[in-house]
Design a protein around this motif. Structure first.
Motif, PDB file in Angstrom:
ATOM      1  N   MET A   1       0.862  -1.181   0.000  1.00  0.00           N
ATOM      2  CA  MET A   1       0.000   0.000   0.000  1.00  0.00           C
ATOM      3  C   MET A   1       0.898   1.231   0.000  1.00  0.00           C
ATOM      4  N   THR A   2       0.431   2.278  -0.651  1.00  0.00           N
ATOM      5  CA  THR A   2       1.097   3.574  -0.598  1.00  0.00           C
ATOM      6  C   THR A   2       0.034   4.645  -0.814  1.00  0.00           C
ATOM      7  N   ILE A   3       0.372   5.869  -0.550  1.00  0.00           N
ATOM      8  CA  ILE A   3      -0.580   6.967  -0.735  1.00  0.00           C
ATOM      9  C   ILE A   3      -0.085   7.865  -1.862  1.00  0.00           C
ATOM     10  N   ILE A   4      -0.936   8.068  -2.856  1.00  0.00           N
ATOM     11  CA  ILE A   4      -0.624   8.940  -3.985  1.00  0.00           C
ATOM     12  C   ILE A   4      -1.810   9.860  -4.217  1.00  0.00           C
ATOM     13  N   ASP A   5      -1.547  11.137  -4.328  1.00  0.00           N
ATOM     14  CA  ASP A   5      -2.613  12.117  -4.576  1.00  0.00           C
ATOM     15  C   ASP A   5      -3.703  12.018  -3.510  1.00  0.00           C
ATOM     16  N   GLY A   6      -3.299  11.709  -2.295  1.00  0.00           N
ATOM     17  CA  GLY A   6      -4.233  11.664  -1.181  1.00  0.00           C
ATOM     18  C   GLY A   6      -5.064  10.408  -1.083  1.00  0.00           C
ATOM     19  N   VAL A   7      -4.814   9.419  -1.943  1.00  0.00           N
ATOM     20  CA  VAL A   7      -5.596   8.186  -1.959  1.00  0.00           C
ATOM     21  C   VAL A   7      -4.678   6.991  -1.699  1.00  0.00           C
ATOM     22  N   ALA A   8      -5.118   6.092  -0.821  1.00  0.00           N
ATOM     23  CA  ALA A   8      -4.357   4.876  -0.561  1.00  0.00           C
ATOM     24  C   ALA A   8      -4.454   3.959  -1.778  1.00  0.00           C
TER      25      ALA A   8
ATOM     26  N   PHE B   1      -9.027  -2.932  -2.455  1.00  0.00           N
ATOM     27  CA  PHE B   1      -8.346  -2.499  -1.239  1.00  0.00           C
ATOM     28  C   PHE B   1      -7.749  -1.100  -1.354  1.00  0.00           C
ATOM     29  N   SER B   2      -7.818  -0.483  -2.520  1.00  0.00           N
ATOM     30  CA  SER B   2      -7.403   0.914  -2.622  1.00  0.00           C
ATOM     31  C   SER B   2      -8.461   1.800  -1.970  1.00  0.00           C
ATOM     32  N   GLY B   3      -8.038   2.985  -1.565  1.00  0.00           N
ATOM     33  CA  GLY B   3      -8.975   3.913  -0.961  1.00  0.00           C
ATOM     34  C   GLY B   3      -9.904   4.519  -1.997  1.00  0.00           C
ATOM     35  N   ALA B   4     -11.020   5.037  -1.521  1.00  0.00           N
ATOM     36  CA  ALA B   4     -11.985   5.712  -2.389  1.00  0.00           C
ATOM     37  C   ALA B   4     -11.702   7.211  -2.373  1.00  0.00           C
ATOM     38  N   PRO B   5     -11.536   7.831  -3.546  1.00  0.00           N
ATOM     39  CA  PRO B   5     -11.336   9.285  -3.577  1.00  0.00           C
ATOM     40  C   PRO B   5     -12.458  10.009  -2.841  1.00  0.00           C
ATOM     41  N   GLN B   6     -12.075  11.032  -2.103  1.00  0.00           N
ATOM     42  CA  GLN B   6     -13.037  11.782  -1.305  1.00  0.00           C
ATOM     43  C   GLN B   6     -13.366  13.136  -1.914  1.00  0.00           C
ATOM     44  N   GLU B   7     -13.074  13.280  -3.202  1.00  0.00           N
ATOM     45  CA  GLU B   7     -13.395  14.523  -3.893  1.00  0.00           C
ATOM     46  C   GLU B   7     -13.844  14.205  -5.306  1.00  0.00           C
TER      47      GLU B   7
END
Length: 416
Positions: free
Chosen positions: A103-110, A172-178
């Protein structure tokens, strides 16, 4: 209590590990972190799934009908029963965890991704990108042959280091919040991931949204891309009538037939492209509903006997389909994944699509949902390989893995 996905995102900041070949000082200075990841669905989530499946209220179906109204109720009933009573998630989880995941964070998304390196140090880095309703599970039967071909009857020289990300909002990636996370932004995220992993030159492969994202990736980051392999080649009809008419009769017959077939298959695009949040309420709450929504795409987009209630069984195991569906269920990502259709419709690209100079290969499976004549594709891509396949449909990595593997190997072999 935090949600399962929020706990996953929190884990990204723990136990940093550097990707092989990445300069530690440079990564530290950039403030980046790459964290090992292992799938571990809580037992209570599995128990809850079984409870919901047991309580499923399936609709009746008109007698003597098959799949023409949508998901066949008899098939769905059997699938739900198998999911509840026989499907072993822990076994599938173990198989997926055999791959190295991070896992890593790019552009605010996991961003979750498989990074499976070959034992061959000279292997070609290759990013393989899924679409909807796909996931990393699509690739689990081809990652081994890609990374260690000599163990599967191939040649070690054809080895790849495989990077298989879960798209933002998927799995398993994060969901964009914008707002605004369209395919262009996803392409930029994936290009940033390859840079973070230390790969300056690499290949791309994908279908469905993965192919669309890869096209943008190859266009905007051409200096890093060795080649683009696609099993979903899209191109608009050329403006020049002479070029448009250069398509062969066989190509136009096949294209017209697929267009006629797909005229009754695009309802999902309309609702996911306009009201994904409304649809998501039902699919996120009912595993039977989720299964019906996804398995109908496996049925409609594959090279099977569609008149048979059990035509799917000739090409796909229930375990493979349910592993993909379970990833959507356990990560509650069906709504966030569907938003790619909305964002693609409503958010214009910052850089218009240009001609793809990167050497491009098209693997053309006859039951793909859209078919593009080669001459049309050549107007928009640097086509150097074009392989009409004898059989197969949209989910090539699952349906016809050997055909796809051989074409990927042959294409990148030609670029060495």
């Amino acid at each position: 209590m935090p949600s399962f996905k929020s706990m996953l995102i929190l884990l990204v900041t723990v136990m940093p590990v550097l990707a092989p070949g990445t300069d530690a000082q440079a990564q530290s200075a950039a403030g980046t972190t790459i964290t090992p990841f292992e799938i571990a669905i809580p037992e209570q989530a599995i128990t809850d799934l079984h409870r919901r499946l047991e309580m499923a209220r399936l609709p009746a179906q008109i007698p003597d009908t098959g799949w023409e109204y949508g998901t066949n109720s008899q098939y769905l009933k059997e699938l739900v029963e198998y999911w509840r009573n026989e499907f072993d998630w822990r076994q599938q989880e173990e198989e997926l965890n055999a791959f190295d995941q991070y896992m890593t964070i790019i552009d605010g998304v996991a961003i979750h991704f498989i990074h499976q390196r070959s034992s061959n140090p000279d292997a070609t880095p290759l990013m393989i990108t899924h679409g909807w309703p796909g996931s990393i599970a699509e690739f689990r039967h081809i990652i081994g042959p890609l990374t260690e071909p000599q163990n599967y009857g191939g040649n070690a020289e054809d080895a790849f280091h495989v990077i298989a990300p879960s798209l933002p909002g998927f799995g398993f990636s994060g969901a964009p919040q914008e707002r605004g996370y369209n395919p262009e932004r996803m392409a930029q995220t994936l290009a940033a991931l390859m840079q973070r992993l230390g790969y300056e030159r690499y290949g791309l492969q994908g279908g469905d949204w993965g192919a669309i994202i890869n096209r943008i990736h190859a266009d905007q980051f051409a200096e890093h891309v060795i080649g683009l392999h696609s099993n979903f080649v899209l191109a608009s009809p050329p403006e020049d009538p002479a070029v448009r008419d250069a398509a062969t009769e066989a190509e136009m017959t096949a294209r017209t037939a697929r267009q006629a077939y797909m005229a009754n298959e695009v309802g999902y695009q309309q609702i996911q492209g306009t009201k994904p949040q409304t649809l998501g309420v039902g699919l996120n709450d009912s595993p039977a509903g989720l299964a019906a929504w996804i398995v109908e795409k496996f049925h409609g987009w594959s090279d099977i006997d569609q008149q048979s209630v059990h035509g799917l069984d000739a090409k796909f195991s229930k375990d493979d389909m349910l592993t993909d569906i379970s990833l959507y269920w356990f990560t509650a990502s069906i709504t966030s994944s569907a938003r790619i259709y909305y964002e693609s419709r409503h958010v214009a690209m910052q850089e218009p699509l240009g001609y793809v100079d990167v050497p491009t290969a098209g693997a053309i499976f006859p039951k793909e949902i859209y078919l593009t004549p080669r001459r049309w594709a050549e107007e928009q891509y640097n086509i150097v390989r074009w392989t009409p396949m004898p059989r197969g449909g949209h989910f090539a990595a699952m349906e016809e893995p050997e055909l796809l593997l051989e074409d990927i190997r042959a294409f990148y072999r030609s670029l060495r």
